[in-house]
Design a protein around this motif. Structure first.
Motif, PDB file in Angstrom:
ATOM      1  N   CYS A 125      -2.723   4.444  -3.437  1.00  0.00           N
ATOM      2  CA  CYS A 125      -3.301   2.886  -3.385  1.00  0.00           C
ATOM      3  C   CYS A 125      -3.258   2.145  -1.682  1.00  0.00           C
ATOM      4  O   CYS A 125      -2.322   2.254  -1.266  1.00  0.00           O
ATOM      5  N   ASP A 126      -4.749   2.283  -1.392  1.00  0.00           N
ATOM      6  CA  ASP A 126      -4.722   1.005  -0.295  1.00  0.00           C
ATOM      7  C   ASP A 126      -3.960  -0.516  -0.285  1.00  0.00           C
ATOM      8  O   ASP A 126      -3.531  -1.185  -0.034  1.00  0.00           O
ATOM      9  N   ARG A 127      -4.399  -0.406  -1.479  1.00  0.00           N
ATOM     10  CA  ARG A 127      -4.021  -2.561  -2.179  1.00  0.00           C
ATOM     11  C   ARG A 127      -3.246  -2.052  -3.956  1.00  0.00           C
ATOM     12  O   ARG A 127      -3.527  -1.614  -4.357  1.00  0.00           O
ATOM     13  N   ARG A 154       0.640   5.706   0.932  1.00  0.00           N
ATOM     14  CA  ARG A 154      -0.912   6.707   1.689  1.00  0.00           C
ATOM     15  C   ARG A 154      -1.023   7.360   0.424  1.00  0.00           C
ATOM     16  O   ARG A 154       0.072   7.912  -0.055  1.00  0.00           O
ATOM     17  N   SER A 190       0.907  -0.903   0.069  1.00  0.00           N
ATOM     18  CA  SER A 190      -0.370  -0.114  -0.116  1.00  0.00           C
ATOM     19  C   SER A 190       1.061   1.286   0.311  1.00  0.00           C
ATOM     20  O   SER A 190       1.904   0.896   0.242  1.00  0.00           O
TER      21      SER A 190
END
Length: 210
Positions: free
Chosen positions: A69-71, A66, A64
């Motif tokens: 993209c979270d994943r 910050r 990830s």
């Protein structure tokens, strides 16, 4: 959340160009031998099926970043990592045959983690510039042990950037999988060259200790 093929193609090619431009010098400075990297196209689909479609004998890492993209997921095929280990232990590139794809050992997964760190560093610079947060990387693991995410992200539509890697006569691949919703909002720019964070000696010493 879903881009047209032309837009996705352009964004994936831009990312591929950044990897092709910056990874070879970074790896060559650190490892002491030549590594060729080139863009090899893209694919689109749902997260889970796209990863499963690559088959086995690959190392992967969920990551990830910050504010971006979270994943996203990084994947290297096993011949790439096996060849890197052999070269770092002193084998002559031209003497190495194409390794048989197989699940990686603990030491090989540690080297895969180093590769994921370098790939994610270039990716971070391409989408966020020199400033911003550092990527958070989950553990490198064999794709055979991958579990489906319970949060529903395996159903998200993603784009997969495919990269070809040449180490001596061995041709292998790595892949970067990013949700289309994230990619469509990304402004991709080529980073400025940075000093290599580790030398080949440090890598070899760490490998030797393990």
């Amino acid at each position: 959340r879903l881009g047209d093929q032309a837009t996705i193609s352009k964004l994936c090619a831009s990312l591929g160009d950044v990897f092709a431009e910056f990874l070879p010098d970074m790896l060559e400075n650190e490892l002491g031998f030549e590594v060729a990297v080139s863009y090899a196209g893209f694919a689109t689909g749902k997260y889970g099926p796209l990863v499963e479609g690559l088959g086995g004998a690959m190392a992967c890492c969920d990551a990830s970043l910050r504010n971006w993209c979270d994943r996203f997921t990084l994947i290297c095929d096993s011949p790439m990592i096996i060849t890197l280990v052999e070269n770092m232990l002193g084998a002559v590139s031209d003497a190495i045959d194409d390794p048989e794809p197989r699940p990686l050992s603990k030491i090989e997964l540690d080297l895969a983690a180093m590769m994921f760190d370098r790939i994610s560093g270039v990716l971070k610079s391409a989408v966020m510039g020199a400033n911003g947060f550092e990527p958070f990387l989950g553990p490198a693991h064999n794709v055979e042990t991958r579990k489906a995410c319970e949060d529903g992200t395996d159903e998200a539509f993603v784009a997969m950037v495919n990269m070809a890697v040449g180490i001596g006569p061995v041709l292998s691949t790595f892949h970067v999988i990013v949700p289309q919703a994230v990619l469509l909002k990304s402004n991709i720019t080529a980073p400025k060259p940075a000093n290599a964070p580790k030398t080949r000696v440090e890598w070899s010493e760490q490998l030797g200790e393990q």
